[in-house]
Design an enzyme around this catalytic site. Structure first.
Site, short mmCIF file in Angstrom:
data_model
loop_
_atom_site.label_atom_id
_atom_site.label_comp_id
_atom_site.label_asym_id
_atom_site.label_seq_id
_atom_site.Cartn_x
_atom_site.Cartn_y
_atom_site.Cartn_z
CE LYS A 22 48.21 50.59 34.45
NZ LYS A 22 48.32 49.16 34.75
CG ASN A 23 48.48 50.44 38.60
OD1 ASN A 23 48.00 49.93 37.60
ND2 ASN A 23 49.78 50.42 38.86
NE ARG A 93 49.92 40.45 38.87
CZ ARG A 93 49.96 39.15 39.00
NH1 ARG A 93 49.80 38.37 37.96
NH2 ARG A 93 50.17 38.60 40.17
CB CYS A 117 53.49 43.78 32.26
SG CYS A 117 53.01 45.18 31.26
NE ARG A 122 52.89 41.32 38.08
CZ ARG A 122 52.48 42.40 37.42
NH1 ARG A 122 52.64 42.46 36.14
NH2 ARG A 122 51.92 43.40 38.03
N PRO A 123 53.33 35.59 41.70
CG PRO A 123 54.42 34.92 43.65
CD PRO A 123 54.61 35.73 42.39
CG ASP A 125 52.30 33.54 47.73
OD1 ASP A 125 52.55 34.18 46.69
OD2 ASP A 125 52.91 33.71 48.80
CD GLN A 126 51.91 36.53 51.09
OE1 GLN A 126 51.49 36.94 52.18
NE2 GLN A 126 52.61 35.42 50.99
CG ASP A 305 54.70 50.23 37.90
OD1 ASP A 305 55.24 49.12 37.74
OD2 ASP A 305 53.49 50.36 38.17
CB ILE A 327 59.25 45.04 42.84
CG1 ILE A 327 59.62 46.26 43.69
CG2 ILE A 327 57.80 44.61 43.08
CD1 ILE A 327 59.40 46.14 45.18
NE ARG A 397 48.37 46.14 30.09
CZ ARG A 397 49.08 45.51 30.99
NH1 ARG A 397 50.14 44.83 30.64
NH2 ARG A 397 48.74 45.54 32.26
C1 UD1 Z 1 50.99 46.35 41.34
C2 UD1 Z 1 50.85 47.32 40.18
C3 UD1 Z 1 52.10 47.29 39.31
C4 UD1 Z 1 53.33 47.58 40.17
C5 UD1 Z 1 53.36 46.67 41.39
C6 UD1 Z 1 54.46 47.05 42.38
C7 UD1 Z 1 48.49 47.33 39.77
C8 UD1 Z 1 47.36 46.89 38.89
N1 UD1 Z 1 49.69 46.90 39.41
O1 UD1 Z 1 51.17 45.06 40.79
O2 UD1 Z 1 51.96 48.29 38.30
O3 UD1 Z 1 54.49 47.34 39.40
O4 UD1 Z 1 52.12 46.75 42.12
O5 UD1 Z 1 54.32 48.36 42.78
O6 UD1 Z 1 48.30 48.08 40.72
N2 UD1 Z 1 54.01 38.76 45.42
C9 UD1 Z 1 54.04 37.51 45.99
N3 UD1 Z 1 52.86 36.90 46.30
C10 UD1 Z 1 51.65 37.48 46.08
C11 UD1 Z 1 51.62 38.76 45.50
C12 UD1 Z 1 52.82 39.38 45.18
O7 UD1 Z 1 55.12 36.95 46.23
O8 UD1 Z 1 50.62 36.88 46.39
C13 UD1 Z 1 55.26 39.44 45.08
C14 UD1 Z 1 55.42 39.74 43.60
O9 UD1 Z 1 55.97 38.66 42.89
C15 UD1 Z 1 56.34 40.94 43.62
C16 UD1 Z 1 55.93 41.66 44.91
O10 UD1 Z 1 55.23 40.72 45.70
O11 UD1 Z 1 57.68 40.52 43.76
C17 UD1 Z 1 55.06 42.88 44.69
O12 UD1 Z 1 53.95 42.52 43.87
P1 UD1 Z 1 52.56 43.27 43.99
O13 UD1 Z 1 52.72 44.49 44.86
O14 UD1 Z 1 51.52 42.28 44.36
O15 UD1 Z 1 52.32 43.75 42.50
P2 UD1 Z 1 50.96 43.77 41.70
O16 UD1 Z 1 49.83 44.04 42.64
O17 UD1 Z 1 50.91 42.60 40.81
#
Ligand code: UD1
Length: 428
Positions: A22-23, A93, A117, A122-123, A125-126, A305, A327, A397
């Site tokens: 899925k991802n 998302r 979810c 889940r910011p 900013d990056q 996950d 995470i 989902r």
């Molecule tokens: C993706 C997966 C999700 C999985 C997660 C971690 C998809 C669609 N979803 O979610 O199933 O649980 O990876 O393996 O592939 N963060 C920041 N700033 C940002 C982005 C992220 O601080 O701009 C933080 C998040 O809050 C979190 C960490 O980075 O603590 C990892 O998040 P991220 O890897 O981005 O998860 P997703 O891509 O949302």
């Protein structure tokens, strides 16, 4: 409202085939509209997140032709809008990947702030840091993210946190930028590598996906491709743990065992036997599970996950275990439900301290999110007596035909439709 009715106690035995990830597919679909030429994606899982993403690209004009349940042809040439403001799309998302692909292809994009979810803050900013480094101006306006660039120019980007989403979004935006982009501290998840492979098959020039540095040489145009999604690591892991918690013997087919190493290693730690084949893993659980310590980490660490699923196994393991969630801060919501089934778990900050019990007891529980929902089904399969699991909309989902696959392995699980105004349940 749909619900699973599960009578626990049957060891799961047999073989199960894993669908596409899925991802990964959630990133490949937005990648398909980076070209005007047709892109065929095979091995798509038929789950609601994927169907919402296909609707999202159709909503902005892309031609989406279903060839069969797991194969789709996408033609990006007909895209006519670069803005997605639909509440429906907001539910997933990964809708934010359309920011990267629309920005890359058309130099402008507007997408509603993502949902998904509720497992943490889940910011994004990056993601924004990456787009800005490529020369885009990004505004957050009334729940919409707007990104626009006169031109996209390759740059050197260092991520402060390892983010799957930000890595994928910057890849999508940078492949058609001018010049070279270097991403340092990227996510190394198999689905990041899968996206890079599909983009390279479309004419992109990406090296290093899956390592600590990704290098992208921008190209002016991409072409069509035919691509098969990698197997779903988390669906596979969920069935591996289903074998573990039911004292079963399950061969999980159509997997890449390398992607499952952290899961396999933990299963061995807790006393399961795991046999690896070229494209399958077999999990045999013939004795009581043992306690262990788990810390969730970005790939190749133990995936967040899979945290709720191992939580169920440790609730049944002899001794005291700990799980540290590194995470997402809200990933222990399933614990309250497991406690209702007789588990002994205390959560302190980001650590769960688990004292294993011999058996869980059937109860009425509710899935708080996707993976927690799957884990509660595993708990119900292991438990004495009957459980009712609500919240199937989350499980759908990410899992195609979850109850059907479990039934084929010997589980006593039925999907029923509860009429909320009466107590009558209709089996579907
Ligand atoms: C993706 C997966 C999700 C999985 C997660 C971690 C998809 C669609 N979803 O979610 O199933 O649980 O990876 O393996 O592939 N963060 C920041 N700033 C940002 C982005 C992220 O601080 O701009 C933080 C998040 O809050 C979190 C960490 O980075 O603590 C990892 O998040 P991220 O890897 O981005 O998860 P997703 O891509 O949302």
């Amino acid at each position: 409202m749909e619900q699973y009715i599960v009578r626990g106690g049957n060891p799961l035995i047999g073989e199960v085939d894993i669908y596409g990830a899925k991802n990964a597919a959630l990133a490949l679909i937005p990648a398909a509209i980076l070209t005007d030429e047709p892109v065929i994606i095979d091995n798509l899982p038929d789950v609601s997140d994927i169907n919402v993403m296909l609707d999202a690209i159709a909503h902005i004009g892309a031609t989406v032709q279903r060839i069969n349940r797991h194969k789709v042809k996408i033609i990006g040439a007909t895209v006519s809008s670069h803005a997605i403001d639909d509440d429906y799309i907001r539910k997933i998302r990964a809708s934010y990947y359309l920011l990267g692909s629309l920005l890359g292809r058309y130099r402008e994009a507007e997408v509603a702030m993502p949902g998904g979810c509720v497992i943490g803050a889940r910011p994004i900013d990056q993601h924004i840091k990456g787009f800005e480094a490529l020369g885009a101006k990004v505004d957050l306006d009334g729940g919409q993210v707007k990104a626009k660039a006169q031109e996209l120019i390759g740059n050197h980007i260092y991520f402060d946190v390892v983010s799957v989403g930000a890595t994928i979004n910057v890849l999508l935006a940078a492949v058609l930028a001018e010049g070279n982009t270097i991403i340092e501290n990227p996510a190394k998840e198999p689905h990041v590598v899968d996206l890079a492979s599909m983009l390279n098959s479309m004419g992109a020039r990406i090296r290093g996906a899956g390592t600590d540095v990704i290098r992208i040489k921008g190209v002016s145009k991409l072409h069509g491709t035919e691509y098969t999604v990698i197997p779903d690591q988390i669906e596979a892991g969920t069935f591996m743990f289903a074998a573990a918690v039911t004292g079963g013997d399950v061969t999980v087919n159509n997997v890449i065992p390398k992607h499952l190493e952290s899961i396999t290693s933990k299963l061995k730690d807790i006393g399961c036997r795991v046999e690896e084949y070229d494209e399958a893993v077999r999990v045999i659980a013939d004795k009581r599970l043992k306690s262990t310590r788990v810390k969730t980490m970005p790939y190749p660490g133990f995936p967040t996950d899979m945290q709720p699923q191992i939580g169920v196994a440790l609730a049944l393991a002899e001794g005291t275990s700990t799980i540290t969630e590194n995470i997402f801060e809200n990933r222990f919501k399933y614990v309250a439900e497991l406690v209702r089934m007789g588990a002994k778990i205390k959560v302190e900050s980001n650590t769960a301290i688990i004292t294993g019990v011999e058996k869980l007891k059937g109860a009425k529980v509710s899935a708080p999110d996707l993976r927690a929902g799957a884990a509660l089904v595993l708990a119900a399969l292991s438990a004495d007596g009957v459980s009712q699991v609500d919240g199937l909309q989350y499980i759908k989902r990410g899992y195609e035909n979850f109850s059907g696959k479990l039934r084929k392995l010997g589980a006593d699980i039925k999907k029923v439709n509860i009429d909320e105004n009466s107590s009558a349940a209709r089996i579907v």
